[in-house]
Write a protein that holds these residues in place. Structure first.
Motif, PDB file in Angstrom:
ATOM      1  N   VAL A 116      16.716  55.509 -29.282  1.00 17.44           N
ATOM      2  CA  VAL A 116      16.350  56.824 -29.816  1.00 17.44           C
ATOM      3  C   VAL A 116      17.578  57.727 -29.798  1.00 17.44           C
ATOM      4  N   VAL A 117      17.961  58.226 -30.973  1.00 22.23           N
ATOM      5  CA  VAL A 117      19.111  59.139 -31.021  1.00 22.23           C
ATOM      6  C   VAL A 117      18.634  60.517 -31.509  1.00 22.23           C
ATOM      7  N   VAL A 118      19.288  61.539 -30.968  1.00 19.16           N
ATOM      8  CA  VAL A 118      18.919  62.906 -31.334  1.00 19.16           C
ATOM      9  C   VAL A 118      20.120  63.564 -31.997  1.00 19.16           C
ATOM     10  N   ARG A 119      19.895  64.210 -33.100  1.00 21.07           N
ATOM     11  CA  ARG A 119      20.986  64.893 -33.806  1.00 21.07           C
ATOM     12  C   ARG A 119      20.624  66.351 -34.080  1.00 21.07           C
ATOM     13  N   PRO A 120      21.474  67.285 -33.890  1.00 23.86           N
ATOM     14  CA  PRO A 120      22.781  67.165 -33.252  1.00 23.86           C
ATOM     15  C   PRO A 120      22.618  67.059 -31.735  1.00 23.86           C
ATOM     16  N   LEU A 121      23.389  66.189 -31.127  1.00 24.93           N
ATOM     17  CA  LEU A 121      23.151  65.828 -29.733  1.00 24.93           C
ATOM     18  C   LEU A 121      23.435  66.962 -28.745  1.00 24.93           C
ATOM     19  N   TYR A 122      24.599  67.573 -28.874  1.00 28.15           N
ATOM     20  CA  TYR A 122      24.985  68.507 -27.818  1.00 28.15           C
ATOM     21  C   TYR A 122      24.546  69.950 -28.094  1.00 28.15           C
ATOM     22  N   GLU A 123      24.127  70.230 -29.332  1.00 28.83           N
ATOM     23  CA  GLU A 123      23.747  71.607 -29.646  1.00 28.83           C
ATOM     24  C   GLU A 123      22.245  71.808 -29.525  1.00 28.83           C
ATOM     25  N   TYR A 124      21.552  70.707 -29.348  1.00 29.85           N
ATOM     26  CA  TYR A 124      20.113  70.811 -29.442  1.00 29.85           C
ATOM     27  C   TYR A 124      19.451  70.007 -28.336  1.00 29.85           C
ATOM     28  N   ASP A 125      18.572  70.674 -27.587  1.00 27.38           N
ATOM     29  CA  ASP A 125      17.936  70.055 -26.439  1.00 27.38           C
ATOM     30  C   ASP A 125      16.507  69.647 -26.804  1.00 27.38           C
ATOM     31  N   ALA A 126      16.383  68.473 -27.424  1.00 27.23           N
ATOM     32  CA  ALA A 126      15.053  68.020 -27.875  1.00 27.23           C
ATOM     33  C   ALA A 126      14.230  67.523 -26.691  1.00 27.23           C
ATOM     34  N   VAL A 127      12.927  67.752 -26.775  1.00 26.54           N
ATOM     35  CA  VAL A 127      12.028  67.221 -25.737  1.00 26.54           C
ATOM     36  C   VAL A 127      11.326  66.007 -26.346  1.00 26.54           C
ATOM     37  N   ILE A 128      11.654  64.830 -25.792  1.00 21.94           N
ATOM     38  CA  ILE A 128      11.072  63.580 -26.330  1.00 21.94           C
ATOM     39  C   ILE A 128      10.262  62.897 -25.225  1.00 21.94           C
ATOM     40  N   VAL A 129       9.035  62.611 -25.548  1.00 24.18           N
ATOM     41  CA  VAL A 129       8.142  61.970 -24.572  1.00 24.18           C
ATOM     42  C   VAL A 129       7.764  60.600 -25.136  1.00 24.18           C
ATOM     43  N   VAL A 130       7.873  59.571 -24.299  1.00 27.69           N
ATOM     44  CA  VAL A 130       7.560  58.211 -24.760  1.00 27.69           C
ATOM     45  C   VAL A 130       6.381  57.668 -23.953  1.00 27.69           C
ATOM     46  N   GLU A 131       5.425  57.124 -24.696  1.00 29.02           N
ATOM     47  CA  GLU A 131       4.264  56.502 -24.047  1.00 29.02           C
ATOM     48  C   GLU A 131       4.177  55.059 -24.551  1.00 29.02           C
ATOM     49  N   ARG A 132       4.074  54.135 -23.612  1.00 33.12           N
ATOM     50  CA  ARG A 132       3.955  52.731 -24.028  1.00 33.12           C
ATOM     51  C   ARG A 132       2.473  52.401 -24.232  1.00 33.12           C
TER      52      ARG A 132
END
Lengths: 236, 250
Positions: A116-132
């Motif tokens: 999983v990659v987030v763009r833009p990486l350092y300017e943006y603090d995404a909240v990603i939650v993963v459920e299996r």
């Protein structure tokens, strides 16, 4: 009483001077020495235009106003608990009031490792939650949850832009939503009116930030890795 | 009617004042053109909004821009002050002597002219606020809020009444300043210095200034404001007449 900034006084005096010069210019200047009749009709036309404006304003379509087009909420909606971050701590999104689905995606996936990659990486603090998921159903489900941004009791969730989520090979790319800037306009009553009828300040209802979160449901046999911070939760 | 009869007929004060007033109104249309100019200028400056506040995060920044036609009203205040000073100057006073006139009729016609100017200025300044709303509706349309957009007639009428009262007061002050300058040119220096000094003292909470401020600007009742302004205006005009009588009789 507040102290008056000397700079403001100078600016005020400068404005005053400009205004006086404009008045004198209009009155004295040769280019404005129009014949009396033309002057009269110019002024009469201006006054007629102004007298017509209260009638014209009543005829303008009201549905164009932002608060008519966009849904209004009641003040109690402002206090509905909508803390998206409790999802990252394991709460079920469906159980949190005020949280809604902004966008959702589904990708067929047969690999065993997902990056999983987030763009833009350092300017943006995404909240990603993963459920299996319990089963290896070969599908990655991504849901963009959001809480409502409320300004002046207007629910701006309709104009909120979602994240972009795309799968390329074993890379799931999460791109920050397009930044949206909205400038609302509102009229304030003139000071001569407020002196007698009191201030008609804007509704004092507090504003509320909207927030977003990406919730991924991955097949049971898929491992997830990411350079960004990802929260793993158990199935609710 | 013989020629002797005509020459012996002395027009009443009312007739003279009426004639002078109408003549001045016709001859000084340019002053109203100037009012139109400053109000349009005020309207254009008001298009950018009076104040703005906002909030935002990573995704969304929302700001609320407040619009108001206060600036148009302030500009109209300046206009009437300049007009009041201007009509005390020799160029403008000379019109009076086209008629059989005395100082009293000249003052009364000037006061009549300034009252008319205040009424026209008050009505147009407040209605310019409505025009500003229409212009902004077309420029900003989609993101305008309906709050305060359409003002109730009684609210507009209150605004017009208060604006006219302020214009009456300011025109009386302007006329008084104009008369002082005609008395002695020294006042050209003294009056602005006094004004700047007052602004400076205001910051230091000079009790007299605070009292004057509360007396007029702090008044919340329209009836009381009207009484206060009308009495003050009448007193200022009376002082102006007394002072002007000290001027050399033409």
């Amino acid at each position: 009483m507040a102290t008056i900034d000397p700079l403001l006084v100078i600016l005020f005096m400068a404005n005053l001077l400009i205004l006086v010069l404009v008045i004198l210019f209009v009155v004295k200047s040769g280019c404005f020495s129009l014949q009396n009749k033309i002057q009269f009709w110019l002024i009469a036309g201006y006054i007629l235009l102004l007298l017509a404006s209260p009638v014209v304003i009543q005829m303008l379509p009201k549905e164009n106003f932002a608060d008519e087009r966009i849904k209004k909420v009641s003040e109690k909606d402002l206090y509905v608990q909508a803390d998206l971050y409790t999802i990252a701590q394991g709460a079920s999104p469906e159980q949190i009031k005020g949280v809604f689905v902004l966008e959702q995606w589904e990708f067929p996936y047969n690999g065993s490792m997902l990056n999983v990659v987030v763009r833009p990486l350092y300017e943006y603090d995404a909240v990603i939650v993963v459920e299996r998921k319990d089963s290896a159903d070969g599908k990655i489900e991504a849901v963009n949850y959001a809480s409502k941004p409320i300004v002046e009791l207007i629910d701006l969730s309709e104009i909120m832009k979602p994240h972009k989520v795309a799968l390329d090979g074993n890379v799931l790319k999460v791109t920050a939503p397009e930044f949206l800037q909205i400038e609302l306009g509102v009229f304030r009553n003139e000071f001569v009116i407020s002196q007698i009828l009191g201030d008609t300040e804007l509704e004092s209802a507090p504003w509320r930030h909207g927030s977003q979160l990406i919730y991924l449901r991955v097949p049971a046999d898929v491992e997830v890795q990411s350079e960004a911070s990802v929260h793993f939760v158990e199935k609710q | 009617m013989s020629l002797t009869d005509i020459s012996l007929t002395e027009p009443s004060l009312f007739d003279t004042v009426k004639k002078q007033f109408l003549y001045k109104l016709k001859g000084r249309l340019g002053l109203f053109l100037a009012m139109m100019g400053v109000q349009i200028m005020g309207l254009l400056f008001s298009l950018s909004g009076a104040s703005s506040h906002g909030m935002g995060d990573n995704f969304l920044y929302v700001s609320v821009n407040e619009f108001s036609s206060d600036l148009i009203i302030w500009f109209t205040f300046f206009w009437i002050f300049v007009v009041a000073v201007l009509i005390t100057t020799k160029d403008y006073q000379n019109i009076d002597f086209t008629f059989v006139a005395n100082r009293l009729s000249s003052h009364l016609s000037n006061v009549g002219f300034l009252i008319t100017a205040a009424v026209i200025g008050g009505v147009t300044a407040m209605l310019s606020g409505t025009l500003l709303r229409i212009v902004i509706y077309f420029i900003r349309g989609r993101y305008m809020l309906s709050e305060n957009f359409i003002t109730d007639p009684e609210v507009i009428l209150t605004g017009i009444a208060v604006t006219i009262l302020y214009l009456l007061l300011i025109s009386a002050l302007g006329y008084f300043c104009g008369v002082l300058v005609q008395l002695s040119k020294v006042f050209i220096v003294i009056l602005p210095a006094l004004y700047i000094g007052t602004v400076d003292f205001l910051a230091r909470e000079l009790p007299v200034i605070v009292k004057v401020y509360n007396f007029i600007i702090g008044e919340n009742s329209l009836a009381l404001l009207a009484v206060k302004v009308l009495i003050t205006t009448a007193l200022i005009y009376a002082c102006s007449c007394v002072l002007a009588n000290r001027l050399e009789v033409r």
